[in-house]
Write a protein that holds these residues in place. Sequence first.
Motif, PDB file in Angstrom:
ATOM      1  N   ARG A   1       0.835  -1.199   0.000  1.00  0.00           N
ATOM      2  CA  ARG A   1       0.000   0.000   0.000  1.00  0.00           C
ATOM      3  C   ARG A   1       0.868   1.246   0.000  1.00  0.00           C
ATOM      4  NH1 ARG A   1      -3.021  -1.256   5.226  1.00  0.00           N
ATOM      5  NH2 ARG A   1      -2.357   0.876   5.459  1.00  0.00           N
ATOM      6  N   ALA A   2       0.283   2.349  -0.417  1.00  0.00           N
ATOM      7  CA  ALA A   2       1.004   3.623  -0.491  1.00  0.00           C
ATOM      8  C   ALA A   2       1.546   4.028   0.874  1.00  0.00           C
ATOM      9  CB  ALA A   2       0.100   4.710  -1.056  1.00  0.00           C
ATOM     10  N   GLU A   3       0.770   3.797   1.923  1.00  0.00           N
ATOM     11  CA  GLU A   3       1.199   4.184   3.266  1.00  0.00           C
ATOM     12  C   GLU A   3       2.456   3.425   3.684  1.00  0.00           C
ATOM     13  OE1 GLU A   3      -1.890   3.150   2.533  1.00  0.00           O
ATOM     14  OE2 GLU A   3      -3.169   4.891   2.901  1.00  0.00           O
ATOM     15  N   GLU A   4       2.489   2.132   3.380  1.00  0.00           N
ATOM     16  CA  GLU A   4       3.654   1.317   3.735  1.00  0.00           C
ATOM     17  C   GLU A   4       4.889   1.751   2.956  1.00  0.00           C
ATOM     18  OE1 GLU A   4       1.927  -2.395   2.643  1.00  0.00           O
ATOM     19  OE2 GLU A   4       1.328  -2.877   4.694  1.00  0.00           O
ATOM     20  N   LYS A   5       4.719   1.973   1.659  1.00  0.00           N
ATOM     21  CA  LYS A   5       5.849   2.384   0.832  1.00  0.00           C
ATOM     22  C   LYS A   5       6.358   3.753   1.267  1.00  0.00           C
ATOM     23  CE  LYS A   5       8.713   1.619  -2.504  1.00  0.00           C
ATOM     24  NZ  LYS A   5       9.708   0.555  -2.420  1.00  0.00           N
ATOM     25  N   TYR A   6       5.430   4.666   1.582  1.00  0.00           N
ATOM     26  CA  TYR A   6       5.826   5.996   2.043  1.00  0.00           C
ATOM     27  C   TYR A   6       6.665   5.892   3.305  1.00  0.00           C
ATOM     28  CZ  TYR A   6       5.573  10.843   3.550  1.00  0.00           C
ATOM     29  OH  TYR A   6       5.904  12.113   3.944  1.00  0.00           O
ATOM     30  N   GLN A   7       6.218   5.103   4.273  1.00  0.00           N
ATOM     31  CA  GLN A   7       6.939   4.945   5.533  1.00  0.00           C
ATOM     32  C   GLN A   7       8.325   4.356   5.289  1.00  0.00           C
ATOM     33  OE1 GLN A   7       6.204   6.168   8.470  1.00  0.00           O
ATOM     34  NE2 GLN A   7       4.279   6.986   7.676  1.00  0.00           N
ATOM     35  N   GLU A   8       8.418   3.364   4.418  1.00  0.00           N
ATOM     36  CA  GLU A   8       9.696   2.742   4.096  1.00  0.00           C
ATOM     37  C   GLU A   8      10.657   3.775   3.486  1.00  0.00           C
ATOM     38  OE1 GLU A   8      11.134  -0.052   0.489  1.00  0.00           O
ATOM     39  OE2 GLU A   8       9.443  -0.832   1.648  1.00  0.00           O
ATOM     40  N   LEU A   9      10.160   4.524   2.520  1.00  0.00           N
ATOM     41  CA  LEU A   9      11.003   5.512   1.852  1.00  0.00           C
ATOM     42  C   LEU A   9      11.346   6.687   2.767  1.00  0.00           C
ATOM     43  CD1 LEU A   9       9.308   5.489  -1.660  1.00  0.00           C
ATOM     44  CD2 LEU A   9      11.553   4.541  -1.039  1.00  0.00           C
ATOM     45  N   PHE A  10      10.401   7.066   3.626  1.00  0.00           N
ATOM     46  CA  PHE A  10      10.652   8.166   4.557  1.00  0.00           C
ATOM     47  C   PHE A  10      11.740   7.785   5.551  1.00  0.00           C
ATOM     48  CE2 PHE A  10       9.892  11.226   7.906  1.00  0.00           C
ATOM     49  CZ  PHE A  10       9.649  12.384   7.186  1.00  0.00           C
ATOM     50  N   LYS A  11      11.695   6.545   6.028  1.00  0.00           N
ATOM     51  CA  LYS A  11      12.732   6.068   6.949  1.00  0.00           C
ATOM     52  C   LYS A  11      14.093   6.071   6.256  1.00  0.00           C
ATOM     53  CE  LYS A  11      13.897   2.409  10.144  1.00  0.00           C
ATOM     54  NZ  LYS A  11      13.451   1.242  10.884  1.00  0.00           N
ATOM     55  N   GLU A  12      14.131   5.630   5.004  1.00  0.00           N
ATOM     56  CA  GLU A  12      15.382   5.663   4.244  1.00  0.00           C
ATOM     57  C   GLU A  12      15.894   7.098   4.112  1.00  0.00           C
ATOM     58  OE1 GLU A  12      17.087   4.724  -0.232  1.00  0.00           O
ATOM     59  OE2 GLU A  12      15.149   3.879   0.347  1.00  0.00           O
ATOM     60  N   LEU A  13      14.998   8.016   3.843  1.00  0.00           N
ATOM     61  CA  LEU A  13      15.365   9.432   3.736  1.00  0.00           C
ATOM     62  C   LEU A  13      15.956   9.944   5.048  1.00  0.00           C
ATOM     63  CD1 LEU A  13      15.354  12.173   2.277  1.00  0.00           C
ATOM     64  CD2 LEU A  13      12.975  12.414   2.979  1.00  0.00           C
ATOM     65  N   GLN A  14      15.325   9.625   6.159  1.00  0.00           N
ATOM     66  CA  GLN A  14      15.843  10.053   7.455  1.00  0.00           C
ATOM     67  C   GLN A  14      17.235   9.486   7.702  1.00  0.00           C
ATOM     68  OE1 GLN A  14      12.401   8.741   9.769  1.00  0.00           O
ATOM     69  NE2 GLN A  14      12.074  10.875  10.372  1.00  0.00           N
ATOM     70  N   ASN A  15      17.454   8.233   7.329  1.00  0.00           N
ATOM     71  CA  ASN A  15      18.774   7.617   7.507  1.00  0.00           C
ATOM     72  C   ASN A  15      19.816   8.308   6.625  1.00  0.00           C
ATOM     73  OD1 ASN A  15      17.950   5.733   9.426  1.00  0.00           O
ATOM     74  ND2 ASN A  15      17.429   4.212   7.888  1.00  0.00           N
TER      75      ASN A  15
END
Length: 59
Positions: free
Chosen positions: A2-16
């Motif tokens: 889902r979009a929410e899951e992908k967003y969270q995954e990518l957002f975490k990568e961005l923060q890292n």
Amino acid sequence: MRAEEKYQELFKELQNRLKQLKKKLDQHKKDFIRNPNWSFVGDVQYVNEQLRNITEFMK
């Protein structure tokens, strides 16, 4: 996925990546203090340009 899951995954990568960037910039500054030269200035100028593009994109 889902979009929410992908967003969270990518957002975490961005923060890292932002954390990695901070560490690398801190080391870059230390290296510059030990050996000041124009190549370090060019590095910082390039990174600033890239970040300017990103922040303008995110408006």
